[in-house]
Scaffold this motif. Structure first.
Motif, short mmCIF file in Angstrom:
data_model
loop_
_atom_site.label_atom_id
_atom_site.label_comp_id
_atom_site.label_asym_id
_atom_site.label_seq_id
_atom_site.Cartn_x
_atom_site.Cartn_y
_atom_site.Cartn_z
N UNK A 223 0.79 -1.13 0.03
CA UNK A 223 0.06 0.06 0.13
C UNK A 223 0.86 1.08 0.02
N UNK A 224 1.91 1.28 0.77
CA UNK A 224 2.88 2.37 0.71
C UNK A 224 3.39 2.51 -0.42
N UNK A 225 3.88 1.54 -1.19
CA UNK A 225 4.55 1.52 -2.75
C UNK A 225 3.53 2.13 -3.53
N UNK A 226 2.33 1.73 -3.49
CA UNK A 226 1.33 2.31 -4.22
C UNK A 226 0.86 3.68 -4.20
N UNK A 227 1.01 3.94 -2.83
CA UNK A 227 0.72 5.55 -2.50
C UNK A 227 1.91 6.36 -2.95
N UNK A 228 3.18 5.80 -2.87
CA UNK A 228 4.35 6.51 -3.60
C UNK A 228 4.15 6.72 -5.20
N UNK A 229 3.80 5.68 -5.70
CA UNK A 229 3.69 5.65 -7.11
C UNK A 229 2.51 6.55 -7.34
N UNK A 230 1.39 6.62 -6.97
CA UNK A 230 0.65 7.68 -7.28
C UNK A 230 0.92 9.07 -6.90
N UNK A 231 1.69 9.37 -5.69
CA UNK A 231 2.43 10.60 -5.40
C UNK A 231 3.45 11.11 -6.51
N UNK A 232 4.02 10.02 -7.09
CA UNK A 232 4.91 10.52 -8.27
C UNK A 232 4.17 10.91 -9.50
#
Length: 148
Positions: free
Chosen positions: A65-74
C-alpha cells in the motif's frame, strides 16, 4: 453372628465394586483429559500460526500500500510539474505524409501536443499501470508466503 459375616461380605463386595467403578471412571476421565489437553495444544499452535500469518499479511499489505501510494504521489507530482511547465510530456509520434503536396504553407510547425483529454487519459493510464503492478507484486508475495 453369621448374619453379621454376611453383611460384612456384602458391604465389602459393594465397596470393592464401587471402588472398581470409581477407578474405571477415573481412568476414563484421565484418558479424556489427555485427549482434550492434546487437542487444546494443537488448537493453540494453529491459532498462533494463524496469528503469525495474519501479521505477515498485514505487513505485506502495508508495504505494498505504501509503494502504491508512493507511485500515485509520483504521478501527481508529474501532473503538477507538467501543469506548471516545469516538465514536459514528450511523446514519440510520426505524422502521416499527405499524398498531395500542400500549398506552400507550413501550417502549425510547433511541437506535437496532447489534448487535455489525452493528457488526463495518460495520467490515468499511468495510475492504472502502477496499481496493476503493485497488485501483481502483492499477489506474487502472497502466493510465495501463504500458498506453500
Amino acid at each position: 453372628m453369621r448374619w453379621q459375616l454376611y453383611v460384612f461380605i456384602v458391604i465389602s463386595v459393594s465397596l470393592l465394586a464401587a471402588l472398581w467403578v470409581v477407578v474405571k471412571g477415573y481412568e476414563e476421565l484421565s484418558r479424556k483429559y489427555k485427549e482434550l489437553s492434546d487437542d487444546f495444544s494443537k488448537q493453540t499452535a494453529l491459532i498462533t500460526n494463524q496469528q503469525a500469518r495474519i501479521q505477515h499479511l498485514a505487513e505485506l499489505d502495508t508495504r505494498h500500500t505504501e509503494k502504491l501510494a508512493n507511485d500515485k504521489t509520483e504521478i501527481d507530482v508529474l501532473r503538477a510539474d507538467v501543469a506548471a511547465a516545469r516538465r514536459k510530456l514528450r511523446i514519440q509520434a510520426t505524422c502521416p505524409v499527405r499524398e498531395t503536396p500542400a500549398s506552400g504553407s507550413v501550417g502549425n510547425a510547433g511541437d506535437p501536443q496532447l489534448t487535455e483529454a489525452a493528457r488526463q487519459d495518460y495520467y490515468r493510464l499511468r495510475e492504472m499501470m502502477a496499481e496493476n503492478e503493485r497488485q501483481t507484486k502483492y499477489l506474487q508475495d502472497y502466493i510465495k508466503t501463504q500458498c506453500q
